[in-house]
Design an enzyme around this catalytic site. Structure first.
Site, PDB file in Angstrom:
ATOM      1  N   ARG A 173      11.255  -7.416   5.769  1.00 22.07           N
ATOM      2  CA  ARG A 173      11.180  -6.007   6.180  1.00 22.07           C
ATOM      3  C   ARG A 173      11.613  -5.855   7.639  1.00 22.07           C
ATOM      4  O   ARG A 173      12.309  -4.906   7.994  1.00 22.07           O
ATOM      5  CB  ARG A 173       9.753  -5.472   5.984  1.00 22.07           C
ATOM      6  CG  ARG A 173       9.603  -3.988   6.284  1.00 22.07           C
ATOM      7  CD  ARG A 173       8.250  -3.478   5.900  1.00 22.07           C
ATOM      8  NE  ARG A 173       7.257  -3.795   6.921  1.00 22.07           N
ATOM      9  CZ  ARG A 173       5.982  -3.469   6.837  1.00 22.07           C
ATOM     10  NH1 ARG A 173       5.518  -2.846   5.769  1.00 22.07           N
ATOM     11  NH2 ARG A 173       5.135  -3.774   7.806  1.00 22.07           N
ATOM     12  N   ARG A 202      12.673  -4.292  12.935  1.00 20.00           N
ATOM     13  CA  ARG A 202      11.378  -4.199  13.613  1.00 20.00           C
ATOM     14  C   ARG A 202      11.094  -5.484  14.380  1.00 20.00           C
ATOM     15  O   ARG A 202      10.704  -6.494  13.805  1.00 20.00           O
ATOM     16  CB  ARG A 202      10.272  -3.921  12.584  1.00 20.00           C
ATOM     17  CG  ARG A 202      10.368  -2.520  12.014  1.00 20.00           C
ATOM     18  CD  ARG A 202       9.404  -2.266  10.896  1.00 20.00           C
ATOM     19  NE  ARG A 202       8.021  -2.423  11.292  1.00 20.00           N
ATOM     20  CZ  ARG A 202       6.996  -1.914  10.617  1.00 20.00           C
ATOM     21  NH1 ARG A 202       7.227  -1.206   9.526  1.00 20.00           N
ATOM     22  NH2 ARG A 202       5.775  -2.113  11.014  1.00 20.00           N
ATOM     23  N   LYS A 239       0.820  -1.219   0.000  1.00 19.88           N
ATOM     24  CA  LYS A 239       0.000   0.000   0.000  1.00 19.88           C
ATOM     25  C   LYS A 239       0.851   1.265   0.000  1.00 19.88           C
ATOM     26  O   LYS A 239       0.611   2.177  -0.782  1.00 19.88           O
ATOM     27  CB  LYS A 239      -0.957   0.005   1.207  1.00 19.88           C
ATOM     28  CG  LYS A 239      -2.004  -1.095   1.158  1.00 19.88           C
ATOM     29  CD  LYS A 239      -2.979  -1.023   2.317  1.00 19.88           C
ATOM     30  CE  LYS A 239      -2.371  -1.219   3.681  1.00 19.88           C
ATOM     31  NZ  LYS A 239      -1.852  -2.580   3.937  1.00 19.88           N
ATOM     32  N   ARG A 277     -10.900   0.687   7.646  1.00 20.04           N
ATOM     33  CA  ARG A 277     -10.559  -0.708   7.934  1.00 20.04           C
ATOM     34  C   ARG A 277     -11.777  -1.559   8.265  1.00 20.04           C
ATOM     35  O   ARG A 277     -11.653  -2.767   8.394  1.00 20.04           O
ATOM     36  CB  ARG A 277      -9.566  -0.783   9.090  1.00 20.04           C
ATOM     37  CG  ARG A 277      -8.214  -0.231   8.703  1.00 20.04           C
ATOM     38  CD  ARG A 277      -7.212  -0.411   9.789  1.00 20.04           C
ATOM     39  NE  ARG A 277      -5.978   0.247   9.396  1.00 20.04           N
ATOM     40  CZ  ARG A 277      -4.790  -0.126   9.788  1.00 20.04           C
ATOM     41  NH1 ARG A 277      -4.651  -1.142  10.581  1.00 20.04           N
ATOM     42  NH2 ARG A 277      -3.724   0.526   9.390  1.00 20.04           N
ATOM     43  N   ARG A 298      -1.907 -10.226  12.753  1.00 20.86           N
ATOM     44  CA  ARG A 298      -2.324  -9.116  11.890  1.00 20.86           C
ATOM     45  C   ARG A 298      -3.109  -9.624  10.685  1.00 20.86           C
ATOM     46  O   ARG A 298      -4.099  -9.013  10.272  1.00 20.86           O
ATOM     47  CB  ARG A 298      -1.102  -8.299  11.453  1.00 20.86           C
ATOM     48  CG  ARG A 298      -0.529  -7.472  12.600  1.00 20.86           C
ATOM     49  CD  ARG A 298       0.829  -6.907  12.327  1.00 20.86           C
ATOM     50  NE  ARG A 298       0.845  -6.001  11.184  1.00 20.86           N
ATOM     51  CZ  ARG A 298       1.955  -5.685  10.516  1.00 20.86           C
ATOM     52  NH1 ARG A 298       3.114  -6.193  10.861  1.00 20.86           N
ATOM     53  NH2 ARG A 298       1.901  -4.862   9.501  1.00 20.86           N
TER      54      ARG A 298
END
Length: 193
Positions: A128, A134, A14, A89, A145
Site C-alpha cells: 500500500r 506513503r 477495515k 481503540r 503500529r
C-alpha cells in the site's frame, strides 16, 4: 439496523469491508480519522481543540473524541445504524461509546473482528505504501503500529466478548475477500433478522 464496530489490526481491511457493508445495507460509515480531519478543516471549536493535540503529535483525548463522534452520530439518520471504523481503540473509549449511545437509546450493536496474520499485514501495508506513495508506511513504523495495536487495542476484543457482541472472521478461515464478506453479510443478516 444495528450499529457495527469494525475491528482489526492496521491493514486488516477495515476500510474495504466497511465500504462493502455500507454499499449493501446503505448504512453510514463513521471513520474517526475522516471525522477528525473534517472537523479541523471546517475550523469548528472541537476541530480547533483537536488540532492543538494532533499538531503536537499527541492523541486526541477520549472525552474530546466522544464529543466529536456524538456530534457526527447525531447527524446520521436515526435507527439506520452506523459503522464505527477506528473507534473505539481502548476499553476506556469503548465504555465511553457505550454510554454515549445508551444516552440516545441505542447500543453498540455488533463487533466485526478481522483477524489476519501479521506477516500478511506487513506485506499488505508495504505494498500500500508503494502504491499510494506513503513514506510513513515503512517497516519500522508498521512494526510500531502493530505493537501499539497488540498492547492497547487488541485487549479490547475480550471486552467485546464479555459484552456478547464479538464476531470474529479470520483470513485462515476465509482466505478470499469474497468468502470473508459473504460470511460477514450472513452474520449481519442474522443479527438484524
Amino acid at each position: 439496523m444495528k450499529n457495527i464496530i469494525i475491528f482489526g489490526a492496521p491493514g486488516s481491511g477495515k476500510g474495504t469491508y466497511s465500504d462493502l457493508i455500507k454499499e449493501k445495507y446503505g448504512i453510514s460509515h463513521i471513520s474517526t480519522g475522516d471525522v477528525l480531519r473534517a472537523e479541523m478543516k471546517a475550523g469548528t471549536e472541537l476541530g480547533k481543540i483537536a488540532s492543538e493535540y494532533t499538531s503536537q503529535g499527541k492523541l486526541v483525548p477520549d472525552e474530546l473524541m466522544i464529543d466529536i463522534l456524538a456530534k457526527t452520530y447525531d447527524a446520521q439518520p436515526k435507527g439506520k445504524g452506523v459503522i464505527f471504523d477506528g473507534f473505539p481503540r481502548t476499553i476506556a473509549q469503548a465504555e465511553e461509546l457505550k454510554t454515549m449511545l445508551a444516552e440516545r437509546g441505542d447500543s453498540l450493536g455488533m463487533m466485526i473482528e478481522l483477524l489476519v496474520d501479521e506477516d500478511i499485514l506487513m506485506q499488505r501495508l508495504l505494498n500500500r505504501a508503494i502504491e499510494q506513495g506513503r513514506a510513513d508506511d515503512n517497516e519500522e513504523t508498521i512494526k510500531n503500529r502493530f505493537e501499539v495495536y497488540r498492547t492497547q487495542t487488541a485487549p479490547l476484543a475480550e471486552w467485546f466478548e464479555k459484552e456478547g457482541i464479538r464476531n470474529t472472521f479470520s483470513w485462515e478461515q476465509y482466505p478470499s475477500k469474497e468468502a470473508m464478506i459473504d460470511a460477514i453479510f450472513k452474520v449481519i443478516d442474522k443479527e438484524n433478522a
